[in-house]
Design a protein around this motif. Structure first.
Motif, short mmCIF file in Angstrom:
data_model
loop_
_atom_site.label_atom_id
_atom_site.label_comp_id
_atom_site.label_asym_id
_atom_site.label_seq_id
_atom_site.Cartn_x
_atom_site.Cartn_y
_atom_site.Cartn_z
N LEU A 27 -11.58 -9.93 -7.11
CA LEU A 27 -12.79 -9.33 -7.65
C LEU A 27 -13.91 -10.36 -7.74
O LEU A 27 -15.08 -10.06 -7.45
CB LEU A 27 -12.51 -8.73 -9.03
N GLN A 28 -13.57 -11.60 -8.13
CA GLN A 28 -14.57 -12.67 -8.17
C GLN A 28 -15.17 -12.91 -6.79
O GLN A 28 -16.36 -13.24 -6.66
CB GLN A 28 -13.93 -13.96 -8.67
N ALA A 29 -14.34 -12.76 -5.75
CA ALA A 29 -14.81 -13.00 -4.39
C ALA A 29 -15.76 -11.91 -3.91
O ALA A 29 -16.46 -12.11 -2.90
CB ALA A 29 -13.62 -13.10 -3.44
N GLY A 30 -15.77 -10.78 -4.60
CA GLY A 30 -16.65 -9.69 -4.20
C GLY A 30 -15.94 -8.46 -3.69
O GLY A 30 -16.58 -7.51 -3.23
N MET A 31 -14.60 -8.44 -3.74
CA MET A 31 -13.85 -7.27 -3.32
C MET A 31 -14.09 -6.14 -4.32
O MET A 31 -14.12 -6.36 -5.53
CB MET A 31 -12.36 -7.61 -3.25
N SER A 32 -14.26 -4.93 -3.83
CA SER A 32 -14.47 -3.79 -4.71
C SER A 32 -13.18 -3.40 -5.40
O SER A 32 -12.07 -3.68 -4.91
CB SER A 32 -15.01 -2.59 -3.92
N ALA A 33 -13.30 -2.72 -6.55
CA ALA A 33 -12.13 -2.27 -7.27
C ALA A 33 -11.31 -1.29 -6.45
O ALA A 33 -10.08 -1.30 -6.49
CB ALA A 33 -12.54 -1.64 -8.60
N ASP A 34 -11.99 -0.45 -5.67
CA ASP A 34 -11.28 0.52 -4.83
C ASP A 34 -10.45 -0.18 -3.76
O ASP A 34 -9.31 0.20 -3.49
CB ASP A 34 -12.27 1.48 -4.19
N GLU A 35 -11.05 -1.19 -3.11
CA GLU A 35 -10.32 -1.92 -2.07
C GLU A 35 -9.13 -2.66 -2.69
O GLU A 35 -8.03 -2.67 -2.12
CB GLU A 35 -11.23 -2.90 -1.36
N LEU A 36 -9.33 -3.26 -3.86
CA LEU A 36 -8.24 -3.95 -4.54
C LEU A 36 -7.13 -2.98 -4.91
O LEU A 36 -5.94 -3.28 -4.71
CB LEU A 36 -8.76 -4.65 -5.80
N ASP A 37 -7.50 -1.80 -5.41
CA ASP A 37 -6.48 -0.81 -5.76
C ASP A 37 -5.67 -0.38 -4.55
O ASP A 37 -4.47 -0.12 -4.65
CB ASP A 37 -7.15 0.41 -6.40
N ALA A 38 -6.33 -0.32 -3.38
CA ALA A 38 -5.61 0.06 -2.16
C ALA A 38 -4.57 -1.00 -1.80
O ALA A 38 -3.45 -0.66 -1.37
CB ALA A 38 -6.60 0.24 -1.02
N PHE A 39 -4.91 -2.26 -1.98
CA PHE A 39 -3.93 -3.32 -1.73
C PHE A 39 -2.81 -3.27 -2.77
O PHE A 39 -1.63 -3.41 -2.45
CB PHE A 39 -4.61 -4.69 -1.75
N ARG A 40 -3.18 -3.07 -4.03
CA ARG A 40 -2.18 -3.03 -5.11
C ARG A 40 -1.18 -1.90 -4.89
O ARG A 40 0.00 -2.03 -5.25
CB ARG A 40 -2.88 -2.84 -6.44
N ALA A 41 -1.65 -0.81 -4.33
CA ALA A 41 -0.78 0.35 -4.13
C ALA A 41 0.37 0.06 -3.18
O ALA A 41 1.37 0.79 -3.15
CB ALA A 41 -1.59 1.54 -3.63
N GLN A 42 0.24 -1.01 -2.39
CA GLN A 42 1.26 -1.34 -1.40
C GLN A 42 2.28 -2.35 -1.91
O GLN A 42 3.10 -2.85 -1.14
CB GLN A 42 0.60 -1.87 -0.12
N THR A 43 2.21 -2.66 -3.20
CA THR A 43 3.17 -3.61 -3.80
C THR A 43 4.23 -2.85 -4.58
O THR A 43 4.03 -1.72 -4.99
CB THR A 43 2.46 -4.61 -4.74
N SER A 44 5.35 -3.49 -4.80
CA SER A 44 6.41 -2.93 -5.63
C SER A 44 6.78 -3.93 -6.71
O SER A 44 6.65 -5.14 -6.50
CB SER A 44 7.64 -2.59 -4.78
N SER A 45 7.20 -3.45 -7.85
CA SER A 45 7.55 -4.35 -8.96
C SER A 45 8.93 -4.03 -9.48
O SER A 45 9.47 -2.94 -9.27
CB SER A 45 6.52 -4.20 -10.10
N SER A 46 9.51 -5.02 -10.18
CA SER A 46 10.83 -4.84 -10.76
C SER A 46 10.88 -5.52 -12.12
O SER A 46 10.03 -6.33 -12.44
CB SER A 46 11.91 -5.44 -9.85
#
Length: 362
Positions: free
Chosen positions: A343-362
């Motif tokens: 986000l500091q670099a200038g990425m939009s919240a929507d674009e970041l959320d799209a990347f986050r959606a492709q991660t998995s957690s445990s």
């Protein structure tokens, strides 16, 4: 301990490229930075992987890291080159320095390359692997300019950096033999990883600000600061000293002393002196047979425990296989810090959320 995320390496590579493109890097620069950081995680060296992004972003904001710089050859005497990285990304500067050195070693049989004023060049084994891919042996001496973290043998406060040493030997039909380590007992980045995970480090690697032994990684992350210790007592300290001089002074750069101390912990600058050798320039027709005979001999030793005998480089290769299949693990704190940096670099919240959606957690 915090939650653990598993991220596919291809997806993570795309994410890192996007961060630096938003920050202002060219496509080539963003790709080289992503290549290096993700490769460090794949090799199991999370201390030098994508977890460095928040620090790099802070360094950029403070005016230390300079984007889109190309290293400049400041002296050329044939087999010996000196390059000034001009405070640019080390992932770009070291890559180009090795390309120059490889070309000279191909021509002369041997080459020496001094690189100075480079922002953090990361995992040194990456540059050795670049040389080995060309079929060459290489040796690397590195210092961390003006950023003391390690106490000298017999001392009680920080006086020099983690000062890595690296060497590589290419093999026929096998991954190369690769030796790559900080001359401190553990790399500083490993204390960051332990701090983010909420775990202690192994005894014998840290002292607090009063010189007392501790296992708390927080002494390296918040004031009052403690120090890392050299590996192997006086031997690690002696090798760190040689890396400081050979990496810092001989390369045309600077060593660590009062006049060179950095004002920010995120301003990580390295100097590196690299020797690249064409092994076929030697009169050693049985070189590879002798190397493999030694490796076979070592591995025939009866195991003393459950773990198999490994030679340098096999640990990293095992990590690559596992992490290519299972994804790259990141603790929740590190992942949140990287997302904030995006986000500091200038990425939009929507674009970041799209990347986050492709991660998995445990």
């Amino acid at each position: 301990m915090s939650a653990l995320y598993r991220i596919d390496s291809v997806h993570l590579h795309q994410f890192v490229q996007a961060i630096w493109r938003h920050a202002g890097s060219t496509a080539d620069e963003a790709r080289l930075v992503a290549d290096h950081l993700v490769a460090a995680n794949l090799a199991g060296h999370d201390s030098h992987g994508v977890g460095m992004i928040p620090s790099y972003m802070t360094s950029l904001a403070q005016g230390h890291l300079q984007l889109n710089q190309r290293p400049e050859i400041v002296k050329d005497v044939g087999a010996v080159l000196t390059l000034n990285a001009r405070n640019g990304f080390g992932q770009v500067a070291a890559y180009e320095a090795m390309e120059h050195g490889i070309a000279r070693a191909r021509n002369f049989g041997i080459a020496a390359v001094g690189l100075h004023h480079s922002h953090h060049i990361g995992r040194i084994g990456h540059w050795a692997e670049q040389c080995a891919q060309a079929g060459f042996v290489s040796f690397h001496f590195v210092n961390v300019e003006g950023d003391p973290m390690v106490a000298p043998f017999g001392g009680s406060d920080r006086r020099f950096g983690t000062n890595p040493f690296c060497a590589i030997f290419p093999r026929h039909g096998h991954k190369p033999l690769l030796l790559d380590f900080a001359t401190s007992g553990i790399a500083f980045g490993k204390t960051r990883v332990a701090w983010n995970k909420g775990v202690e480090v192994t005894p014998g690697y840290l002292i607090d600000h009063q010189g007392n032994a501790t296992t708390d990684p927080g002494v390296m992350q918040q004031p009052p600061y403690g120090s890392l210790l050299p590996f192997g007592l006086h031997k690690g300290y002696a090798l760190a000293t040689m890396c400081e001089i050979l990496g810092g002074a001989l390369s045309g750069g600077r060593t660590t002393h009062q006049a060179t101390l950095q004002t920010s912990a995120d301003a990580i600058f390295n100097c590196m002196t690299t020797i690249i050798v064409n092994p076929h320039a030697f009169d050693a027709p049985a070189m590879h047979q002798e190397a493999e005979a030694f490796i076979d001999w070592v591995k025939q030793s009866p195991q003393s425990g459950d773990e198999p005998i490994q030679v340098p480089g096999e640990w990293e290769e095992a990590n690559r296989r596992a992490r290519q299949e299972q994804g790259i693990p990141l603790d929740a704190n590190s992942w949140q810090q990287i997302c904030h940096a995006a986000l500091q670099a200038g990425m939009s919240a929507d674009e970041l959320d799209a990347f986050r959606a492709q991660t998995s957690s445990s």
